[in-house]
Design a protein around this motif. Sequence first.
Motif, PDB file in Angstrom:
ATOM      1  N   ALA A  69       2.653  -4.556  -0.632  1.00 49.41           N
ATOM      2  CA  ALA A  69       1.666  -5.507  -1.141  1.00 49.41           C
ATOM      3  C   ALA A  69       0.835  -6.000   0.027  1.00 49.41           C
ATOM      4  O   ALA A  69       1.372  -6.293   1.095  1.00 49.41           O
ATOM      5  CB  ALA A  69       2.345  -6.685  -1.846  1.00 49.41           C
ATOM      6  N   GLU A  70      -0.479  -6.081  -0.169  1.00 44.97           N
ATOM      7  CA  GLU A  70      -1.368  -6.577   0.875  1.00 44.97           C
ATOM      8  C   GLU A  70      -1.343  -8.104   0.880  1.00 44.97           C
ATOM      9  O   GLU A  70      -1.622  -8.742  -0.134  1.00 44.97           O
ATOM     10  CB  GLU A  70      -2.798  -6.093   0.647  1.00 44.97           C
ATOM     11  N   VAL A  71      -0.974  -8.692   2.002  1.00 44.04           N
ATOM     12  CA  VAL A  71      -0.969 -10.154   2.161  1.00 44.04           C
ATOM     13  C   VAL A  71      -1.696 -10.459   3.471  1.00 44.04           C
ATOM     14  O   VAL A  71      -1.073 -10.788   4.489  1.00 44.04           O
ATOM     15  CB  VAL A  71       0.466 -10.721   2.169  1.00 44.04           C
ATOM     16  N   PRO A  72      -3.023 -10.355   3.487  1.00 43.38           N
ATOM     17  CA  PRO A  72      -3.756 -10.427   4.754  1.00 43.38           C
ATOM     18  C   PRO A  72      -3.719 -11.787   5.422  1.00 43.38           C
ATOM     19  O   PRO A  72      -3.939 -11.887   6.627  1.00 43.38           O
ATOM     20  CB  PRO A  72      -5.190 -10.049   4.348  1.00 43.38           C
ATOM     21  N   GLU A  73      -3.451 -12.866   4.689  1.00 42.50           N
ATOM     22  CA  GLU A  73      -3.520 -14.201   5.269  1.00 42.50           C
ATOM     23  C   GLU A  73      -2.166 -14.718   5.744  1.00 42.50           C
ATOM     24  O   GLU A  73      -2.065 -15.867   6.173  1.00 42.50           O
ATOM     25  CB  GLU A  73      -4.106 -15.185   4.250  1.00 42.50           C
ATOM     26  N   ALA A  74      -1.135 -13.897   5.681  1.00 40.74           N
ATOM     27  CA  ALA A  74       0.196 -14.355   6.105  1.00 40.74           C
ATOM     28  C   ALA A  74       0.248 -14.497   7.624  1.00 40.74           C
ATOM     29  O   ALA A  74      -0.516 -13.869   8.353  1.00 40.74           O
ATOM     30  CB  ALA A  74       1.262 -13.390   5.609  1.00 40.74           C
ATOM     31  N   GLU A  75       1.177 -15.342   8.070  1.00 35.44           N
ATOM     32  CA  GLU A  75       1.335 -15.600   9.494  1.00 35.44           C
ATOM     33  C   GLU A  75       2.371 -14.652  10.088  1.00 35.44           C
ATOM     34  O   GLU A  75       3.386 -14.354   9.461  1.00 35.44           O
ATOM     35  CB  GLU A  75       1.766 -17.048   9.716  1.00 35.44           C
ATOM     36  N   ALA A  76       2.095 -14.188  11.308  1.00 35.53           N
ATOM     37  CA  ALA A  76       3.020 -13.280  11.980  1.00 35.53           C
ATOM     38  C   ALA A  76       4.393 -13.929  12.124  1.00 35.53           C
ATOM     39  O   ALA A  76       4.502 -15.123  12.398  1.00 35.53           O
ATOM     40  CB  ALA A  76       2.479 -12.903  13.355  1.00 35.53           C
ATOM     41  N   GLY A  77       5.438 -13.137  11.924  1.00 34.85           N
ATOM     42  CA  GLY A  77       6.800 -13.639  12.046  1.00 34.85           C
ATOM     43  C   GLY A  77       7.337 -14.344  10.827  1.00 34.85           C
ATOM     44  O   GLY A  77       8.433 -14.913  10.879  1.00 34.85           O
ATOM     45  N   THR A  85      10.878 -12.196 -10.334  1.00 35.37           N
ATOM     46  CA  THR A  85       9.572 -11.611 -10.640  1.00 35.37           C
ATOM     47  C   THR A  85       8.612 -11.623  -9.463  1.00 35.37           C
ATOM     48  O   THR A  85       7.605 -10.925  -9.501  1.00 35.37           O
ATOM     49  CB  THR A  85       8.904 -12.368 -11.804  1.00 35.37           C
ATOM     50  N   GLY A  86       8.879 -12.431  -8.455  1.00 32.17           N
ATOM     51  CA  GLY A  86       7.933 -12.556  -7.355  1.00 32.17           C
ATOM     52  C   GLY A  86       8.604 -12.597  -6.004  1.00 32.17           C
ATOM     53  O   GLY A  86       9.818 -12.805  -5.881  1.00 32.17           O
ATOM     54  N   GLY A  87       7.787 -12.384  -4.984  1.00 34.36           N
ATOM     55  CA  GLY A  87       8.231 -12.520  -3.614  1.00 34.36           C
ATOM     56  C   GLY A  87       7.443 -13.621  -2.936  1.00 34.36           C
ATOM     57  O   GLY A  87       6.349 -13.995  -3.374  1.00 34.36           O
ATOM     58  N   TYR A  88       7.976 -14.144  -1.830  1.00 34.03           N
ATOM     59  CA  TYR A  88       7.377 -15.303  -1.177  1.00 34.03           C
ATOM     60  C   TYR A  88       7.384 -15.073   0.337  1.00 34.03           C
ATOM     61  O   TYR A  88       8.440 -14.844   0.931  1.00 34.03           O
ATOM     62  CB  TYR A  88       8.141 -16.584  -1.506  1.00 34.03           C
ATOM     63  N   VAL A  89       6.211 -15.140   0.941  1.00 35.12           N
ATOM     64  CA  VAL A  89       6.071 -15.057   2.385  1.00 35.12           C
ATOM     65  C   VAL A  89       6.082 -16.482   2.914  1.00 35.12           C
ATOM     66  O   VAL A  89       5.180 -17.278   2.617  1.00 35.12           O
ATOM     67  CB  VAL A  89       4.773 -14.338   2.792  1.00 35.12           C
ATOM     68  N   ILE A  90       7.119 -16.831   3.686  1.00 38.92           N
ATOM     69  CA  ILE A  90       7.334 -18.220   4.105  1.00 38.92           C
ATOM     70  C   ILE A  90       6.720 -18.426   5.485  1.00 38.92           C
ATOM     71  O   ILE A  90       7.342 -18.160   6.514  1.00 38.92           O
ATOM     72  CB  ILE A  90       8.841 -18.554   4.122  1.00 38.92           C
ATOM     73  N   ARG A  94       1.924 -22.171   5.247  1.00 37.42           N
ATOM     74  CA  ARG A  94       1.742 -21.893   3.824  1.00 37.42           C
ATOM     75  C   ARG A  94       2.859 -20.995   3.301  1.00 37.42           C
ATOM     76  O   ARG A  94       3.429 -20.186   4.043  1.00 37.42           O
ATOM     77  CB  ARG A  94       0.389 -21.211   3.561  1.00 37.42           C
ATOM     78  N   ILE A  95       3.148 -21.135   2.015  1.00 33.06           N
ATOM     79  CA  ILE A  95       4.039 -20.232   1.288  1.00 33.06           C
ATOM     80  C   ILE A  95       3.161 -19.423   0.337  1.00 33.06           C
ATOM     81  O   ILE A  95       2.483 -19.993  -0.523  1.00 33.06           O
ATOM     82  CB  ILE A  95       5.124 -20.993   0.513  1.00 33.06           C
ATOM     83  N   ILE A  96       3.160 -18.112   0.511  1.00 33.57           N
ATOM     84  CA  ILE A  96       2.309 -17.231  -0.284  1.00 33.57           C
ATOM     85  C   ILE A  96       3.189 -16.448  -1.247  1.00 33.57           C
ATOM     86  O   ILE A  96       4.145 -15.791  -0.840  1.00 33.57           O
ATOM     87  CB  ILE A  96       1.520 -16.266   0.615  1.00 33.57           C
ATOM     88  N   GLU A  97       2.864 -16.519  -2.538  1.00 34.78           N
ATOM     89  CA  GLU A  97       3.624 -15.803  -3.567  1.00 34.78           C
ATOM     90  C   GLU A  97       2.865 -14.562  -3.999  1.00 34.78           C
ATOM     91  O   GLU A  97       1.649 -14.595  -4.213  1.00 34.78           O
ATOM     92  CB  GLU A  97       3.878 -16.696  -4.776  1.00 34.78           C
ATOM     93  N   PHE A  98       3.582 -13.439  -4.143  1.00 31.20           N
ATOM     94  CA  PHE A  98       2.992 -12.212  -4.675  1.00 31.20           C
ATOM     95  C   PHE A  98       3.865 -11.688  -5.809  1.00 31.20           C
ATOM     96  O   PHE A  98       5.083 -11.935  -5.849  1.00 31.20           O
ATOM     97  CB  PHE A  98       2.839 -11.143  -3.581  1.00 31.20           C
ATOM     98  N   GLY A  99       3.270 -10.995  -6.746  1.00 35.18           N
ATOM     99  CA  GLY A  99       4.006 -10.432  -7.871  1.00 35.18           C
ATOM    100  C   GLY A  99       4.713  -9.158  -7.476  1.00 35.18           C
ATOM    101  O   GLY A  99       4.136  -8.302  -6.791  1.00 35.18           O
ATOM    102  N   LYS A 100       5.955  -8.999  -7.904  1.00 40.45           N
ATOM    103  CA  LYS A 100       6.709  -7.789  -7.579  1.00 40.45           C
ATOM    104  C   LYS A 100       6.272  -6.603  -8.430  1.00 40.45           C
ATOM    105  O   LYS A 100       6.512  -5.450  -8.059  1.00 40.45           O
ATOM    106  CB  LYS A 100       8.204  -8.037  -7.742  1.00 40.45           C
TER     107      LYS A 100
END
Length: 618
Positions: A69-77, A85-90, A94-100
Motif C-alpha cells: 500500500a502506498e503511504v507517502p506521508e508516513a514518517e521514517a521508522g 480490516t485495516g492497518g495503522y502506521v504509527i 500522526r497515525i495513518i490508517e489504510f484498508g487491508k
Amino acid sequence: MKPRGIRRGRAPMALTALTVVGAVALALTGAAKPQGGADFQQSGHWVYNAVLGGVFHLDGATGAIDARAEVPEAEAGSPVVQGSTGGYVIGRSRIIEFGKSTLRVERSTPAPSAEPPVTLEVPGGPYVIYRESGKIVWLGGETATVSADGKLGDPVATADGTVWLHRPDNGAVCKLVKGALRLDCPANTPKGQTGALTVVADRPVFVNTATDTVHPIGEAGLGEGLPVGADLPPTVRLASTDVDGRIAVLDGAAKRMLLVDIGGPNRTGPPAKPAVVSLPPGDYTDVESSGQTVVVVNKATNAVLTFDRAGKPLRETTMPPGGTRVSRGEDARVYVDSADGGHVVTVDHDGRVTPVPISGDKITSSNQPQPPPVEPTLTGGPGPTTGAGPTTGPRIQPPPKLPPPPRSSTVRPVRPTSAKPPVAPASPPGAPTNVRASSGDRQLTVDWGAAAANGAPVSAYIVSWTSSAGGSTKRVGGGTRSTVLTGLVNGTAYTVTVVAENRAGRGPGGQATASPVAPKPQRSIQLSRGTPELYENDCTYLPHSARMRVTLRGFAPNTNVKVIPYSSNPRYSNEGRTVRTDANGTKTFEAFHYCQVGRQVWVVADGVKSNTINWVSQ
C-alpha cells in the motif's frame, strides 16, 4: 471512580480520551463486555519501507511479500500494526490508517504523544501504548484513548485479547479486556518495589526484582511469590510471554540471559536453578519469545540471536546497519524490522529464522490489491498452555474470497494521463548502478550510475542513509549522479541506498545498497612546546630546553604510528618514536628534547605533517 464520557462510532478516527484516576486496589465495576462473535487470527506482519514510501505485508509462514500500500506521508521508522480490516502506521506526529482490502489510505489523525510507543497485536486490537504519558490507544473497530493517569511499564497480553499493564509509581496492576473502554485494576504490587509483567501458560505474572520472586495475578489480587533462584537487577527486560514454560530474563548490563522455570502449582522441593546464558559483547535491550524460541538482538552488531528453552544457541542472523525494532505478531511469530523498513527477520514458533529484504519487486500477488490471507483459527476461546502456537478451538471454514476491487484501486499511484497516450506505458525505473560511498570528516560522498528509465525520464533520485546514530533521506534531480551527505557522526558505519523515481513511481527493486562505510576525521597533528627538561650534553640550559608535545587526531584506531621530528637546522636528526593510538584514533605524548632557540620545528607521521612552530626560550 467513574470514566469520563466516550464518543462512540467511526467518525474520522477521533481519539476520544478516557481517564481513570487514582491508585486502584479493587476491581472497577461496569467494564464493557468483550464484543461477541468470532475473531480470526491476524497473520503476517506489515512494515513501512521509508525508502520506497510504501507499507508491505510479509507472510510470516512463507517469507513472501504479498501486498503493498502506498503511504507517502508516513514518517521514517514508524511501526505498523494491523486489525481485522485495516492497518495503522504509527508515526510520531500522526497515525495513518489504510484498508487491508483496498490498500489505500483511509484516514489520518494526530498521535496523542510524540514518544515512541509499544504496540500490541491481539484479538480485538491492535493497541498502541505510550508508557511515559500513560495513554493506551485502542484501534480495534472503534478508536479510543484510555488514560492510566501515570507512567506505565511494558504491557503484555493474553490469548483472549486482554492487555495487562503495571503502574510502577503506585504499584497498580490493571487490565483492559477485549472490547472494554475502561481499566480494571485487580491487583497491587508493593509500592516502591521494582519489577515487570510477563505471561506464563497464558496467565499474567509479575516478576518482582526487589525480592526476586514471581507472583501470579488473578481476580483476587497478587498471588504468593515463587523464588526465581537468581539475583535480578531492576534493569532486566522480560520477554512478553514464556518460552515453553520458562521466563526469558535479559540482563543487558551483565551480558547474560536467564531462563527461569518457576514450575507449576504442584511443584515440590526447591526451584530448579535458572539456566544462565552468556551473551557475546554488545548492546542488549530487546528480548522476545515466539513460544518455543527466545529472540535477543545485539544492537552493537545488529545481530538477531535465537536460543531454545534450555538456552542453547540456535542461529545468529545479521541485519543491515542501523536501528532495529522487535515485535510479536498476533500469529505469535517474532518480527525484527530494520530502521528504514528495508529488511525483516522472522522467527517462527519452532525457531525457524527467515531474513526477508523488503523491495518493490518482491510482490508475489497480482497487481490488484488483495487482503493478506487470514488463518481460520478462532481466538475467542482459551489459548495454548505455553502461548507458543495458534490457539486451539473449533475450526470453521475460511471466509469467502472478497470480490476484486475496482480497477482504480491499484497498489501503486495512478499514472498521470495525457492527451496522447504513449505507445507503450511507462513503468518505474530500474535500480541505480555502481552505488559507491566514500568517507570524509562528518560526511559521505555518494556516487551512482544512471538507472534504466523504462519509458519515462528519471525525475529524481532518493538517497537514504541509516546507522546506529540514525539516518535520513535526501532528494536530488534526475540528472544528478553524486551528492554529499553532511552532518554525520565520525566513526559510525553507514549504509547508503539510492532509489530512482519517474512519473510511474519508484521502481521495483530500486534499492542498491552500498557497503557500510565509516566516516573518519581528517588526520591532523598539533605540535606545541612541552615540559621544560634538560637533556644530556646537548640541551643543558633549562630556559631553552624542553620536550615537544604532539597530538595525533583522526588516525586509525589502536594502531602503531611512527612520529619523526624535523628542524630548520639541517644538521638536526632524530630517529623518532613509535606510539599507539587509542580507540578513537588519537594520541597525545611528549618527546624529542629540543633547545635551538630561533629555529623552526615540526613533526611528520605516516605522511601527515604537523604545524610548524618557532622554538623560543621560556
